[in-house]
Design a protein around this motif. Structure first.
Motif, mmCIF file in Angstrom:
data_model
loop_
_atom_site.group_PDB
_atom_site.id
_atom_site.type_symbol
_atom_site.label_atom_id
_atom_site.label_comp_id
_atom_site.label_asym_id
_atom_site.label_seq_id
_atom_site.Cartn_x
_atom_site.Cartn_y
_atom_site.Cartn_z
ATOM 1 N N THR A 16 -18.519 -22.432 -35.357
ATOM 2 C CA THR A 16 -19.768 -23.191 -35.398
ATOM 3 C C THR A 16 -19.792 -24.122 -36.593
ATOM 4 O O THR A 16 -20.208 -25.282 -36.495
ATOM 5 C CB THR A 16 -20.973 -22.230 -35.473
ATOM 6 O OG1 THR A 16 -20.941 -21.347 -34.356
ATOM 7 C CG2 THR A 16 -22.277 -23.003 -35.482
ATOM 8 N N LYS A 35 -17.444 -27.047 -36.018
ATOM 9 C CA LYS A 35 -18.059 -28.023 -35.121
ATOM 10 C C LYS A 35 -19.097 -28.848 -35.866
ATOM 11 O O LYS A 35 -19.200 -30.070 -35.663
ATOM 12 C CB LYS A 35 -18.714 -27.303 -33.934
ATOM 13 C CG LYS A 35 -19.312 -28.247 -32.904
ATOM 14 C CD LYS A 35 -19.883 -27.473 -31.725
ATOM 15 C CE LYS A 35 -20.490 -28.435 -30.705
ATOM 16 N NZ LYS A 35 -21.072 -27.701 -29.539
ATOM 17 N N THR A 93 -19.170 -32.892 -36.466
ATOM 18 C CA THR A 93 -20.338 -33.674 -36.053
ATOM 19 C C THR A 93 -20.849 -34.537 -37.192
ATOM 20 O O THR A 93 -21.108 -35.736 -37.021
ATOM 21 C CB THR A 93 -21.463 -32.738 -35.570
ATOM 22 O OG1 THR A 93 -20.999 -31.971 -34.450
ATOM 23 C CG2 THR A 93 -22.687 -33.534 -35.143
#
Length: 290
Positions: free
Chosen positions: A82, A85, A89
């Motif tokens: 997570t 990611k 982003t």
């Protein structure tokens, strides 16, 4: 990966590669370098002392022990999927802001709220992006995105071309056929429905072997920012296929000991990157004002 783990990993990697740190080995200097509070720095130093990577002298001062890391295979700390990611982003958002010359300051609290993340995690991500030259910390203001300048890009590519060609010449005697064959296999132009495969680290092969620290330091300092933009600009299969072909052409010339051909192919490849980034800027501007 916590901030403490990141600092530990970075200290080890730098010491193993350079034999010294680019800052004074004090808690204050490290805190300023990593743009974090003293607490994670103190924890990282304590753990590095326990591992023998740093020695605490009788007078309380710290001393690096790079010889401890000689020949050691460093394992990067495991990163939560997570968090990884989230890093990608935020990184892509920063790159878009840079290309659009958006100079609005990034705030840790606002970014944490925007992505539903902890402020500590966001601060760590910002520190990593700062290390890559994408943003910089401005006290009492926040984090400023490094604005992209097309003229800067052209100037960088001019110098990059000269230095990479020089690095290629200097590294000539350090290439091996086995390594070059691996590089060739890592770059595959797509055919039919098959996607192209690109090895973005290809250029490091001769830069790392050129034996010229001034060339190495130039790329260490300036290439992370531009590489991030170039890699982001490779958005469609047509561009990837062309770049993979160019990579293969360079390596094939090196395997054939065609030094003149390799220099020509490398020069052409670097110059092509101007067009890729220019197209990306046009695309983002059209999207912004649509």
């Amino acid at each position: 990966m916590t901030i403490t783990e990141f600092i530990k990993s970075d200290v080890k990697a730098v010491l193993q590669a350079e034999g010294r740190l680019p800052y004074k080995l004090t808690l204050g200097a490290m805190s300023e370098h990593y743009k974090v509070s003293l607490t994670p720095v103190r924890h990282a130093v304590d753990e590095l002392v326990d591992e023998g990577v740093i020695r605490r002298k009788d007078n309380g001062r710290l001393e690096a022990q790079p010889e401890v890391l000689k020949g050691m295979k460093l394992e990067p700390p495991k990163e939560d999927a997570t968090e990884r990611k989230l890093y990608e982003t935020i990184r892509q958002d920063v790159i878009v802001r840079s290309l659009q010359q958006d100079t609005e300051y990034l705030r840790e609290h606002a970014t944490a709220e925007q992505y539903g993340a902890g402020r500590t995690v966001v601060r760590q991500i910002f520190s990593r992006l700062a290390g890559a030259g994408l943003i910089e910390h401005v006290p009492r203001c926040g984090w400023r995105v490094h604005p992209f300048s097309e003229q800067d890009m052209h100037d960088y590519l001019d110098i990059r071309e000269m230095l990479e060609l020089k690095a290629l010449d200097l590294a000539r005697g350090h290439f091996t056929d086995d390594e070059l064959q691996k590089l060739l296999k890592a770059n595959k132009p797509g055919r039919g429905d098959a996607k192209s495969e690109l090895d973005f680290d290809l250029h490091d092969y001769w830069i790392e072997r050129c034996g010229n620290r001034y060339i190495s330091e130039f790329f260490k300092r300036y290439s992370p920012f531009y590489n991030a933009l170039f890699n982001y600009a490779v958005i469609d299969e047509r561009v990837k296929r062309e770049m993979a072909k160019e990579h293969c052409e360079i390596v094939e010339c090196l395997l054939a000991k065609d030094w003149k051909g390799a220099r020509k192919a490398l020069s052409h490849h670097i110059r092509d990157q101007r067009e890729a980034v220019s197209r990306m800027i046009e695309y983002l501007n059209e999207k912004k004002y649509a």
